[in-house]
Design an enzyme around this catalytic site. Structure first.
Site, PDB file in Angstrom:
ATOM      1  N   TYR A 516       0.797  -1.235   0.000  1.00  0.00           N
ATOM      2  CA  TYR A 516       0.000   0.000   0.000  1.00  0.00           C
ATOM      3  C   TYR A 516       0.828   1.283   0.000  1.00  0.00           C
ATOM      4  CZ  TYR A 516      -4.035  -2.951   0.942  1.00  0.00           C
ATOM      5  OH  TYR A 516      -5.019  -3.908   0.851  1.00  0.00           O
ATOM      6  N   LEU A 517       2.111   1.184   0.313  1.00  0.00           N
ATOM      7  CA  LEU A 517       2.937   2.385   0.403  1.00  0.00           C
ATOM      8  C   LEU A 517       3.788   2.538  -0.843  1.00  0.00           C
ATOM      9  CD1 LEU A 517       4.105   2.125   4.119  1.00  0.00           C
ATOM     10  CD2 LEU A 517       2.197   3.432   3.182  1.00  0.00           C
TER      11      LEU A 517
END
Length: 558
Positions: A516-517
């Site tokens: 997600y990053l």
């Protein structure tokens, strides 16, 4: 800017490929694919005669099929799973299917089975592996390397690519997450007849083991899986895919984060839109708008429909039920508080009390009217309806894009707030991990404290105490300032490590970091503050994010 970066990627990757099991969305496809197929789990080796199994206190010799399944249970004897009624019931039911008629007539009660001898045998085997000589370990390492070189790579369009999971998982007992209704069921051995091979027509097709054949050999160049099969527990399709460090995977990652960056440019418009929709005359539009607010604000997953009883009772935003929320007009000096309590993905409990805007609160009260606890909160909404609407708001937008966007923007904001150029390297890494933790908390990436947590903390505290004694002694002995400073730095490093470990006790950082990053944020932060990238990403992660490490600059903004 996006066009320029994409052109750079095309040169860097020299390839534009399809996406995992999904069809390629941009018409790209491979031209040539060749590989050796999967590595199957080794055949079962019957237990030596000295290993005894007893039923109702009497020695009993099991035939190989039943014995193999019994060993799966015996290996888990010390695990809490084997104490759970659902696990035991499912195991016994599937185990009996593998028994001979004679075994089935005698073995009728799992509680009368004594697996202790098997359990002790496998413990001894495990201990023996730990005591192996260097030569024995080296032999195993060489064998694994040989298998890797033969089966762990493929040729795709004249490029040698690493394969991710070329070994077929061995048979065993299904565990599942949380209180899964299918825990304990037998995961059957995967055989060549179960496998669909995907490769080029003009390639050397993988050969199945002697005396066997593949289920099918196909030549689908719009997908990038190399082999697939259907597992027997959930009926889901499993794939052999390329390694995350491959060019295709890297391009997919880049596009995922670029989509999230595009959302950043229009998120204010979308937020204004769903706020207006809270006042719509149509209930379906109001429900859609409130659900989108929660997906945006709380990073909730959209949730997917599933057959009742087929999997654990997990839900997402669209499948929330009345029983999953409570409304408080006022609570602890806060107004319009919503309390969430449900099992999310992997049966991880999501519990949160959050103040919301008044109109959201009023809408929720309306949605709850005349409903029972088991009724759907959003009875006029599902994930398909929501994602269709999101596509109309922005090309490529899904609920997951919101999650990626909010996770990455949170990391970037937290790093700006927490990072200080005057901090030591350990303190800077602590700040990074705290920023990552803020994201993990947002995304509800929890974990149970490791079983060895208390012991490891005690060991760390012992090191801290010893280092403090060293420092005190060095000061009393008036040692050189340089020596004292070195001990002070070592002590501070241990103290920071203890703080980091304690704060990370029940938070799983890996999922958000890997999925997600946007890695360019982390790489840019490392470059700006002089932190070696090895302190943030391990070797495997650096291979996965090679594209980001090459691209990111100090001034990168998500």
């Amino acid at each position: 800017e996006v066009v320029n970066v994409f052109c750079w990627l095309c040169l860097h990757f020299q390839h534009a490929g399809g996406w995992e099991e999904e069809r390629s969305t941009d018409g790209s496809k491979w031209r040539f694919l060749e590989h050796k197929g999967p590595v199957f789990a080794p055949p079962y080796e019957p237990l030596p005669d000295k290993v005894k199994f007893y039923y109702d206190g009497k020695l009993m010799k099991l035939a190989a099929p039943a014995e193999e399944v019994a060993t799966f249970f015996a290996k888990m004897l010390d695990h809490e799973y084997t104490t759970k009624d659902v696990f035991r019931k499912n195991f016994f039911k599937d185990w009996r299917k593998e028994m001979t008629s004679e075994e089935k007539s005698k073995i009728t009660d799992l509680n009368k089975c004594n697996f202790a001898g098997m359990n002790e045998y496998f413990k001894a085997q495990s201990e023996a592996r730990k005591q192996m000589s260097k030569e024995e370990k080296q032999k195993i390492k060489e064998d694994n390397e040989r298998i890797l070189q033969e089966y762990g790579f493929c040729i795709m369009d004249n490029h040698k690519e690493r394969i991710g999971n070329f070994r077929i998982e061995p048979p065993g007992l299904f565990r599942g997450r949380g209180d899964h209704p299918k825990m304990g069921m037998l995961k059957r051995r995967i055989r060549p007849e179960d496998i669909i091979i995907n490769c080029s027509k003009d390639s050397k097709h993988p050969k199945p083991p002697p005396g066997t054949k593949w289920k099918e050999v196909r030549h689908d160049n719009k997908v990038t899986w190399l082999a697939s099969w259907t597992e027997n527990i959930q009926g889901s399709i499993k794939y052999i895919m390329l390694n995350p460090s491959s060019r295709i995977k890297g391009e997919k990652d880049w596009q995922k984060y670029e989509t999230a960056r595009r959302l950043k440019k229009c998120v204010d418009r979308i937020r204004n839109q769903y706020r207006e929709d809270w006042k719509s005359k149509e209930m379906r539009i109001r429900q859609r708008a409130v659900a989108l607010y929660f997906i945006d604000k709380l990073a909730l997953r959209a949730g997917n429909e599933k057959e009742e009883g087929e999997t654990a009772d997990t839900v997402g935003c669209c499948s929330l039920r009345v029983e999953h929320i409570n409304l408080y007009p006022k609570l602890d000096d806060q107004e319009y508080v919503v309390e969430f309590d449900f099992l999310g993905k992997d049966s991880i409990r999501y519990y949160n009390r959050i103040p919301v805007e008044k109109r959201v609160f009023k809408n929720l009260q309306l949605f709850l009217e005349n409903k029972q606890p088991g009724d759907d909160l959003f009875d006029r909404l599902n994930t398909s309806i929501l994602n269709k609407h999101l596509q109309e708001l922005m090309d490529g937008l899904t609920a997951k894009v919101f999650r990626t966007y909010n996770a990455s923007i949170t990391l970037q904001q937290q790093l700006k707030e927490l990072s200080c150029s005057d901090d030591s390297v350990p303190a800077k890494i602590l700040s990074y991990n705290r920023a990552n933790r803020a994201v993990a908390i947002l995304c509800n990436h929890q974990r149970a404290p490791p079983k060895t947590f208390e012991k490891s903390m005690q060991n760390l505290q012992t090191k801290i105490d010893e280092k403090q004694k060293q420092l005190s002694a060095a000061r009393k002995q008036l040692k050189a300032r340089k020596a004292v400073q070195r001990i002070e730095e070592q002590l501070m490093k241990l103290q920071v490590q203890a703080t980091d470990r304690e704060e990370n006790k029940q938070i799983a950082l890996g999922t958000s970091k890997l999925n997600y990053l946007d890695p360019r944020i982390s790489v840019a932060w490392c470059k700006k503050f002089g932190i070696p990238i090895e302190k943030i990403y391990n070797k495997t992660q650096r291979e996965k994010f090679a594209w980001a490490i090459d691209m990111a600059e100090k001034d990168f903004e998500f």
